[in-house]
Design a protein around this motif. Structure first.
Motif, mmCIF file in Angstrom:
data_model
loop_
_atom_site.group_PDB
_atom_site.id
_atom_site.type_symbol
_atom_site.label_atom_id
_atom_site.label_comp_id
_atom_site.label_asym_id
_atom_site.label_seq_id
_atom_site.Cartn_x
_atom_site.Cartn_y
_atom_site.Cartn_z
ATOM 1 N N LEU A 1 0.835 -1.205 0.000
ATOM 2 C CA LEU A 1 0.000 0.000 0.000
ATOM 3 C C LEU A 1 0.867 1.250 0.000
ATOM 4 C CD1 LEU A 1 -2.665 1.497 0.217
ATOM 5 C CD2 LEU A 1 -2.658 1.050 2.685
ATOM 6 N N LEU A 2 1.923 1.255 0.796
ATOM 7 C CA LEU A 2 2.819 2.414 0.841
ATOM 8 C C LEU A 2 3.505 2.627 -0.501
ATOM 9 C CD1 LEU A 2 4.410 1.811 4.350
ATOM 10 C CD2 LEU A 2 2.721 3.555 3.763
ATOM 11 N N ALA A 3 3.867 1.549 -1.171
ATOM 12 C CA ALA A 3 4.529 1.667 -2.477
ATOM 13 C C ALA A 3 3.623 2.346 -3.499
ATOM 14 C CB ALA A 3 4.936 0.281 -2.974
ATOM 15 N N ALA A 4 2.319 2.210 -3.321
ATOM 16 C CA ALA A 4 1.371 2.829 -4.254
ATOM 17 C C ALA A 4 1.424 4.352 -4.198
ATOM 18 C CB ALA A 4 -0.045 2.341 -3.956
ATOM 19 N N VAL A 5 1.970 4.911 -3.111
ATOM 20 C CA VAL A 5 2.114 6.371 -3.000
ATOM 21 C C VAL A 5 3.590 6.764 -2.914
ATOM 22 C CG1 VAL A 5 -0.158 6.749 -1.985
ATOM 23 C CG2 VAL A 5 1.797 6.274 -0.487
ATOM 24 N N GLY A 6 4.486 5.882 -3.358
ATOM 25 C CA GLY A 6 5.891 6.235 -3.491
ATOM 26 C C GLY A 6 6.734 6.114 -2.247
ATOM 27 N N MET A 7 6.258 5.383 -1.227
ATOM 28 C CA MET A 7 7.031 5.204 0.000
ATOM 29 C C MET A 7 7.612 3.796 0.037
ATOM 30 S SD MET A 7 4.441 7.135 2.666
ATOM 31 C CE MET A 7 5.460 6.869 4.087
ATOM 32 N N SER A 8 8.868 3.678 0.469
ATOM 33 C CA SER A 8 9.526 2.371 0.519
ATOM 34 C C SER A 8 10.314 2.236 1.811
ATOM 35 C CB SER A 8 10.460 2.185 -0.680
ATOM 36 O OG SER A 8 11.521 3.129 -0.646
ATOM 37 N N LEU A 9 10.511 0.987 2.243
ATOM 38 C CA LEU A 9 11.220 0.713 3.495
ATOM 39 C C LEU A 9 12.394 -0.224 3.242
ATOM 40 C CD1 LEU A 9 7.921 0.783 4.197
ATOM 41 C CD2 LEU A 9 8.802 0.478 6.507
ATOM 42 N N VAL A 10 13.387 -0.109 4.115
ATOM 43 C CA VAL A 10 14.519 -1.017 4.101
ATOM 44 C C VAL A 10 15.009 -1.172 5.538
ATOM 45 C CG1 VAL A 10 16.188 0.841 3.672
ATOM 46 C CG2 VAL A 10 16.782 -1.524 3.069
ATOM 47 N N SER A 11 15.414 -2.380 5.901
ATOM 48 C CA SER A 11 15.904 -2.614 7.256
ATOM 49 C C SER A 11 17.232 -3.341 7.188
ATOM 50 C CB SER A 11 14.898 -3.440 8.063
ATOM 51 O OG SER A 11 14.714 -4.714 7.470
ATOM 52 N N TYR A 12 18.061 -3.122 8.216
ATOM 53 C CA TYR A 12 19.365 -3.760 8.244
ATOM 54 C C TYR A 12 19.860 -3.847 9.677
ATOM 55 C CZ TYR A 12 20.583 1.241 8.124
ATOM 56 O OH TYR A 12 20.640 2.591 8.372
ATOM 57 N N VAL A 13 20.944 -4.593 9.859
ATOM 58 C CA VAL A 13 21.533 -4.811 11.177
ATOM 59 C C VAL A 13 22.734 -3.895 11.355
ATOM 60 C CG1 VAL A 13 22.761 -6.480 12.616
ATOM 61 C CG2 VAL A 13 20.737 -7.190 11.333
ATOM 62 N N LYS A 14 22.771 -3.231 12.506
ATOM 63 C CA LYS A 14 23.894 -2.349 12.821
ATOM 64 C C LYS A 14 24.879 -2.978 13.804
ATOM 65 C CE LYS A 14 23.259 2.076 13.305
ATOM 66 N NZ LYS A 14 22.770 3.392 13.796
ATOM 67 N N VAL A 15 24.356 -3.751 14.754
ATOM 68 C CA VAL A 15 25.204 -4.345 15.797
ATOM 69 C C VAL A 15 24.709 -5.749 16.104
ATOM 70 C CG1 VAL A 15 26.055 -4.157 18.173
ATOM 71 C CG2 VAL A 15 25.627 -2.074 16.847
ATOM 72 N N ILE A 16 25.638 -6.685 16.263
ATOM 73 C CA ILE A 16 25.348 -8.003 16.831
ATOM 74 C C ILE A 16 26.465 -8.335 17.816
ATOM 75 C CG2 ILE A 16 25.301 -10.498 16.436
ATOM 76 C CD1 ILE A 16 23.826 -10.044 13.873
ATOM 77 N N GLY A 17 26.089 -8.644 19.041
ATOM 78 C CA GLY A 17 27.068 -9.075 20.029
ATOM 79 C C GLY A 17 28.208 -8.094 20.252
ATOM 80 N N GLY A 18 27.904 -6.799 20.153
ATOM 81 C CA GLY A 18 28.922 -5.779 20.393
ATOM 82 C C GLY A 18 29.739 -5.414 19.171
ATOM 83 N N ILE A 19 29.563 -6.119 18.062
ATOM 84 C CA ILE A 19 30.290 -5.801 16.826
ATOM 85 C C ILE A 19 29.441 -4.857 15.994
ATOM 86 C CG2 ILE A 19 31.253 -6.730 14.698
ATOM 87 C CD1 ILE A 19 31.757 -9.326 16.248
ATOM 88 N N GLU A 20 29.966 -3.691 15.710
ATOM 89 C CA GLU A 20 29.203 -2.649 15.015
ATOM 90 C C GLU A 20 29.616 -2.563 13.555
ATOM 91 O OE1 GLU A 20 27.903 2.048 15.572
ATOM 92 O OE2 GLU A 20 29.250 1.072 17.011
ATOM 93 N N ALA A 21 28.623 -2.491 12.678
ATOM 94 C CA ALA A 21 28.858 -2.397 11.244
ATOM 95 C C ALA A 21 28.884 -0.941 10.802
ATOM 96 C CB ALA A 21 27.774 -3.140 10.487
#
Length: 386
Positions: free
Chosen positions: A149-169
């Motif tokens: 539904l959001l894509a129909a009005v030009g909105m998009s999402l993306v998710s990712y991981v920044k930290v696992i177990g104290g290791i930061e990307a």
């Protein structure tokens, strides 16, 4: 828009009802199933993910691939239910029959003990079956529909991981296309390959030790319509609604927008976003506030960060107390993951998507997608020259 879910971790499946989705939305069921498959993947997942193969069955509200405006019903079968049929049967059992796999040793960090106290369950399986993160499969399905539904009005999402177990990307990226391609290719959904390898090594170490790891995930929303949400009441602030939804995800213990808690260490001159005006209307010269001012979207990308605690089910269990004998014991062990942070990023993305879709309909109407699109286009043009 609103939705309800029902079902237990080892029950027959998960039921979902979504109400308020506008008519006329072309639904890509395969795209929803692809989101469910991604939730099951990720480095550090347990054996349950090898058993299940999550797919939705549409039972109402969509006809010939298009929403009708009626409530939508999805069903996700639990294939593992085959091994739990007698344990999880709905029918009464005889009083002299032993209850199989009864749970009497609550696991620290789970809902087991407090749920038992609240609902007077002497078999804590009645708590853990519903409080299980298995329910997040339903939320990913709802979020995947919301993203369409959001894509129909030009909105998009993306998710990712920044930290696992104290290791930061390193979270920097050149373009959204590059970001999406990189994280989809990463077993831990990070754009930093070096950090990703270190994260997987840390997960292996935790698994070998019978331990688990948490981390930090980030969801970004692009193409945001300015002015979603409102400042006039506390419960109409959109960032507050998103924060509540994200906090409702299993194991999430903190939510922030933009620079988040780092703002506590900076002066105001370094965390506000200067305003500029150009051919496309008003914009901000930075995005420290993560796309929100006064509970409303600014039009800048929404940046929502969430902290996930380590999964509390451990293969080297912590001390607990048997609720029958009141004697100390090691907590009951249930099958679990060493790390579910990559999957959590997708669940957080899903609940953010739903809150945005809900607010989109609240602002521009619930009737048809075509009318919403027309109203959004007119509004964007109005505020461009305001």
């Amino acid at each position: 828009m609103r939705y309800l879910t029902a079902g237990e971790s080892h029950g027959p499946g998960l039921s979902i009802i979504i109400e308020g989705v506008p008519a006329g939305l072309e639904v890509d069921v395969q795209a929803i199933n692809a989101e469910l498959a991604k939730r099951q993947s990720g480095y550090g997942r347990g054996r349950r993910m090898q058993i299940e193969s999550d797919r939705i069955e549409v039972r109402a509200g969509i006809r010939h691939g298009v929403t009708t405006g009626a409530p939508i019903s999805f069903w996700i079968e639990n294939k593992d239910h085959t091994h739990w049929r007698n344990v999880m049967q709905a029918e009464p059992i005889d009083a002299d029959v032993e209850i199989k796999r009864r749970v009497v040793r609550p696991r620290p960090g789970h809902a087991d003990l407090v749920g038992g106290l609240k609902y007077d369950h002497r078999d804590l399986r009645d708590v853990l079956e519903r409080s299980s993160a298995r329910e997040t499969a339903a939320r990913v399905a709802v979020g995947a529909l919301s993203k369409q539904l959001l894509a129909a009005v030009g909105m998009s999402l993306v998710s990712y991981v920044k930290v696992i177990g104290g290791i930061e990307a390193d979270a920097s990226y050149e373009s959204l296309d590059t970001l999406r391609a990189t994280i989809e290719a990463s077993p831990v959904r990070t754009m930093d390959e070096t950090a990703g390898q270190a994260m997987m090594h840390r997960i292996d170490e935790a698994k070998a030790a019978g331990d688990s790891l948490g981390g930090v995930v980030c969801t970004e929303v692009h193409g945001v319509i300015p002015g979603l949400g409102s400042y006039v009441q506390y419960d109409r602030k959109l960032d507050a609604a998103i924060a509540r939804a994200v906090m409702s995800v299993n194991a999430i213990k903190g939510v922030a927008f933009g620079d988040g808690f780092e703002m506590a260490y900076r002066p105001g001159s370094e965390v506000m976003d200067p305003i500029a005006y150009g051919p496309d209307g008003y914009t901000r010269l930075s995005n420290h506030l993560g796309g929100f001012e006064g509970g409303m979207t600014t039009g800048m990308p929404i940046v929502c960060t969430a902290v996930m605690k380590p999964i509390p089910t451990l293969y080297k269990p912590l001390q607990s107390v048997d609720i029958d004998t009141k004697q100390p014991f090691l907590a009951q062990i249930e099958r679990s993951d060493a790390c579910a942070v990559p999957a959590a990023s997708l669940v957080v993305e899903a609940v953010v998507a739903f809150e945005l879709a809900r607010e989109l309909c609240e602002t521009f109407g619930h009737d048809t997608v075509g009318r919403i699109q027309a109203r959004v286009d007119a509004y964007r043009e109005e505020i461009r020259t305001w």
